[in-house]
Write an enzyme that holds these catalytic residues in place. Structure first.
Site, PDB file in Angstrom:
ATOM      1  CG  ASP A  31      -2.316   0.570   0.891  1.00  0.00           C
ATOM      2  OD1 ASP A  31      -2.362   1.608   0.196  1.00  0.00           O
ATOM      3  OD2 ASP A  31      -3.327  -0.002   1.337  1.00  0.00           O
TER       4      ASP A  31
ATOM      5  CG  HIS B 190     -14.625  -0.552  -5.553  1.00  0.00           C
ATOM      6  ND1 HIS B 190     -14.608  -1.469  -4.527  1.00  0.00           N
ATOM      7  CD2 HIS B 190     -14.241   0.622  -4.986  1.00  0.00           C
ATOM      8  CE1 HIS B 190     -14.240  -0.891  -3.407  1.00  0.00           C
ATOM      9  NE2 HIS B 190     -13.992   0.385  -3.669  1.00  0.00           N
TER      10      HIS B 190
END
Length: 338
Positions: free
Chosen positions: A197, A245
């Protein structure tokens, strides 16, 4: 919500229930923001005592408690109120199943949602202004903790749906709070995991992984998986949870190509996300609109479209496993290098 009517009923009360939906949400947002459930966790209280503890108006606090009783979040016993079991489990700070961060996150999204009509007319996001009023570090922490709250609702089911036999190395793409990593490592004691991340996120991730007692089995790697290579033949499982998404289809295809290269032969990719089925669920359809309101490229995809990304990358045995009415797992396996 209020009358028990459903969308299959011819009664107009269902329409009224939809219209009042934001009223109920604001009641919950306000109670969590005030810390009302924390006060009731100390024991049954009168409205006056709750107001004194919160520094709020006594009569207005009493009216708020009546609404919370109607929502099933508090119980009244004579003049006293106490938390209902649901609120006691999920809305008291410090609890293992606390969802208050997620509630606060949804409250932050409410202003953008009030401009949905503008987003539909223009096709452009409208939700940035309200969210960006706080500084970046506050927004990021708020978001990561909220994602952790929501992830805990499904993490055990996600882990139970996966075959982790022989799995030694796991990569969690955009793992954020690390909740899914922890669930997978608990299921497979021999495995180790890498959470990839952005660097500012990983500062928060470290706190949460340390609190879970898993730092000895977790590597935190700063990077951008939309640009950076993930290695060659390194992992047995790559999890992309609530990742696709955020991006357009072209970016997601590139990510899956990188994932394929990063897996060992026989390794598996797992996409966990909201999914628009042939008959879309309300959960997925509403989240898709949330992406319209708040992101530049985000949307919810269908099983076939996501499956095409995996098959074109070289994955075989592509299957879909539903978790909730609007979300599920799309799995694929790497048998041979491309």
């Amino acid at each position: 919500m209020y009358t028990g009517e459903t969308r299959f009923s011819p009664s107009g009360w269902y329409i009224m229930d939809i219209c009042r939906g934001h009223w109920a949400a604001q009641v919950l947002f306000t109670a969590v923001d005030l810390g009302l459930f924390d006060i009731l966790a100390r024991g049954a209280q009168t409205p006056a005592r709750v107001a004194a503890a919160l520094g709020t108006h006594p009569e207005a606090t009493a009216r708020l408690l009546v609404a919370l009783e109607g929502l099933g979040l508090v119980k009244r016993e004579g003049e006293f109120y106490r938390n209902a079991p649901l609120a006691g489990r999920h809305l008291v700070r410090g609890g293992d199943a606390y969802l208050g961060h997620a509630v606060h996150h949804f409250a932050n999204l409410a202003e953008g949602w009030s401009r949905l009509g503008e987003a539909v007319r223009t096709g452009r996001p409208v939700g940035f202004e309200a969210v960006e009023r706080a500084n970046y570090e506050e927004r990021l922490r708020d978001y990561i903790l909220a994602m952790g709250d929501q992830a805990r609702l499904k993490a055990d089911r996600l882990a139970a749906a996966l075959d982790l036999s022989g799995c030694e190395r796991i990569l969690d793409l955009g793992g954020g709070p690390g909740v899914h990593t922890v669930a997978l490592l608990k299921k497979e004691p021999r495995a180790r995991a890498t959470i990839l991340d952005l660097a500012p996120t990983l500062k928060i991730t470290r706190e949460l992984i340390e609190a879970a007692g898993m730092m000895e089995r977790v590597e935190l790697c700063a990077g951008d998986f939309t640009r950076d290579e993930l290695g060659e033949g390194v992992y047995d499982l790559v999890l992309a949870s609530n990742v696709v998404h955020i991006y357009d289809a072209a970016t997601n295809r590139q990510i899956m190509d990188r994932v394929f290269r990063a897996l060992r032969p026989g390794g598996q990719v797992v996409i966990h996300d909201y999914v628009l089925a042939e008959e879309p669920s309300l959960e997925a359809a509403l989240f898709d609109l949330n992406m319209l309101v708040g992101t530049l490229t985000g949307r919810v995809y269908g099983v076939q479209e996501m499956g095409s990304w995996l098959e074109d990358a070289g994955f075989v045995d592509v299957t879909y496993h539903p978790l909730t009415p609007g979300s599920g797992l799309l799995k694929g396996r790497k048998w041979n290098d491309k």
